[in-house]
Design a protein around this motif. Structure first.
Motif, mmCIF file in Angstrom:
data_model
loop_
_atom_site.group_PDB
_atom_site.id
_atom_site.type_symbol
_atom_site.label_atom_id
_atom_site.label_comp_id
_atom_site.label_asym_id
_atom_site.label_seq_id
_atom_site.Cartn_x
_atom_site.Cartn_y
_atom_site.Cartn_z
ATOM 1 N N VAL A 108 0.860 -1.183 0.000
ATOM 2 C CA VAL A 108 0.000 0.000 0.000
ATOM 3 C C VAL A 108 0.897 1.233 0.000
ATOM 4 C CG1 VAL A 108 -1.800 1.294 1.207
ATOM 5 C CG2 VAL A 108 -1.772 -1.200 1.342
ATOM 6 N N TYR A 109 0.628 2.152 -0.903
ATOM 7 C CA TYR A 109 1.390 3.396 -0.883
ATOM 8 C C TYR A 109 0.465 4.578 -1.151
ATOM 9 C CZ TYR A 109 1.344 3.142 -6.032
ATOM 10 O OH TYR A 109 0.955 3.070 -7.345
ATOM 11 N N GLY A 110 0.847 5.729 -0.626
ATOM 12 C CA GLY A 110 0.026 6.919 -0.755
ATOM 13 C C GLY A 110 0.422 7.773 -1.941
ATOM 14 N N PHE A 121 -4.695 5.975 -1.545
ATOM 15 C CA PHE A 121 -3.896 4.854 -1.068
ATOM 16 C C PHE A 121 -4.056 3.694 -2.057
ATOM 17 C CE2 PHE A 121 -4.623 7.517 2.555
ATOM 18 C CZ PHE A 121 -3.420 7.486 3.244
ATOM 19 N N TYR A 164 -7.719 1.149 -5.275
ATOM 20 C CA TYR A 164 -7.252 2.179 -4.354
ATOM 21 C C TYR A 164 -8.384 2.688 -3.470
ATOM 22 C CZ TYR A 164 -9.188 5.857 -7.411
ATOM 23 O OH TYR A 164 -10.023 6.652 -8.154
ATOM 24 N N THR A 179 -0.618 10.039 7.563
ATOM 25 C CA THR A 179 -0.488 9.154 6.392
ATOM 26 C C THR A 179 0.043 7.776 6.766
ATOM 27 O OG1 THR A 179 -0.141 11.015 4.885
ATOM 28 C CG2 THR A 179 0.604 8.859 4.146
ATOM 29 N N ARG A 183 -1.942 4.254 6.162
ATOM 30 C CA ARG A 183 -1.341 3.281 5.238
ATOM 31 C C ARG A 183 -1.085 1.950 5.946
ATOM 32 N NH1 ARG A 183 3.208 0.982 3.737
ATOM 33 N NH2 ARG A 183 4.382 1.914 5.456
#
Length: 299
Positions: A108-110, A121, A164, A179, A183
């Motif tokens: 998972v990345y923002g 995300f 997402y 964040t 995440r």
């Protein structure tokens, strides 16, 4: 000794005690009394305090709802110290699950979006075939993940689509502060087999009907053309910005196209400019009609 941070919430009777690290693995707990708190020795101890009404444990915090017999300013420091001493002495916050779900490795990345209040995300696996937007926890019944995310006081709205999750926050918190917490929570929730969308709880509503365009064949030719343009040219670009666009209606007399913006696009300061300078001009050009007007409805 580990230091607990005391954080106020939008509810004056609830206060959060935050830990420097996560204390649960994709699990959230709500205890109304000492009997319900059998799998949390810390919660059981806290229920001996006469003003403790409800205890919530999730992510990296313990939130406590108090009775009105005291004010938090009178007791919050003592509660924080009690929690710190409990942990320092080896106390268990939550007993481990005897039947843990097999983890599913997840990334998972923002990603930032044009809307400063929204962050996207991105997950390395499919989440749902149909996009969903939730304005509050009551609307989020079909999504256990969204319900858990709404328990974070800074989460205002949630939009979930194919791969997402777009989260819109309240202005009281900055992305720099929250964040990592979001995440990590999403990653742990999915890895531990948490349900993103429960198809059995989905209720048919007007918005979902429009999104699926089930009556496409019965629409007029211009409406069909507009839908095709939105699907092929606009949706991919909007999705890249953490949002979604739905066709609502076309008024042939006024040449007015109504669309619904969701996710990061809803409430975005640049959305009006995007509508007028982007989508509207595209439709005018591709439909060869300079009188087309695009209007956005609230998502």
């Amino acid at each position: 000794m580990m230091k607990i941070s005391i954080k106020e919430t939008k509810n004056p009777v609830i206060i959060k005690f935050e830990f420097p690290d996560f204390i649960t693995q994709n699990e959230s707990f709500e205890f109304k009394n000492i009997d319900e708190a059998k799998n949390s020795p810390l919660a059981q101890q806290l229920f001996y305090l006469p003003f403790v009404k409800t205890i919530y444990i999730s992510g990296n915090f313990i939130a406590i709802e108090r009775y009105n017999i005291v004010e938090w300013t009178e007791v919050q420091d003592a509660v924080a110290e009690q929690i710190e001493i409990f942990v320092a002495n080896g106390g268990v916050i939550v007993l481990p699950n005897e039947n843990p779900t097999k983890k599913q490795p997840t990334t998972v990345y923002g990603e930032t979006t044009p809307n400063p209040a929204s962050l996207k995300f991105v997950v390395n696996k499919a989440l749902t075939k149909t996009a969903f937007e939730f304005k509050n926890i009551d609307q989020a019944k079909p999504s256990p993940l969204a319900q858990e995310l709404f328990k974070f006081h800074y989460v205002r709205e949630i939009f979930i689509t194919e791969n997402y999750i777009s989260i819109t926050k309240y202005d009281s918190s900055s992305w720099d502060e929250i964040t990592l917490e979001i995440r990590t929570f999403i990653k742990q929730f999915i890895e531990n087999g948490g349900t993103i969308i429960d198809e059995n709880l989905i209720e048919n509503n007007v918005k979902q009907e429009k999104q699926q365009i089930k009556n496409f064949e019965n629409l007029d030719t211009t409406s069909q053309q507009i839908i095709n343009i939105l699907e092929e040219y606009v949706k991919p670009a909007v999705a890249a910005d953490g949002g979604n666009i739905l066709f609502d209606s076309y008024d042939e007399t006024e040449k007015r196209v109504k669309v619904v913006l969701q996710g990061a696009c809803n409430g975005c300061p640049s959305s009006t400019f995007t509508l007028k300078s982007g989508i509207e001009n595209m439709l005018k050009d591709m439909l060869n009609d300079k009188d087309i007007v695009v209007e956005a409805l609230n998502g």
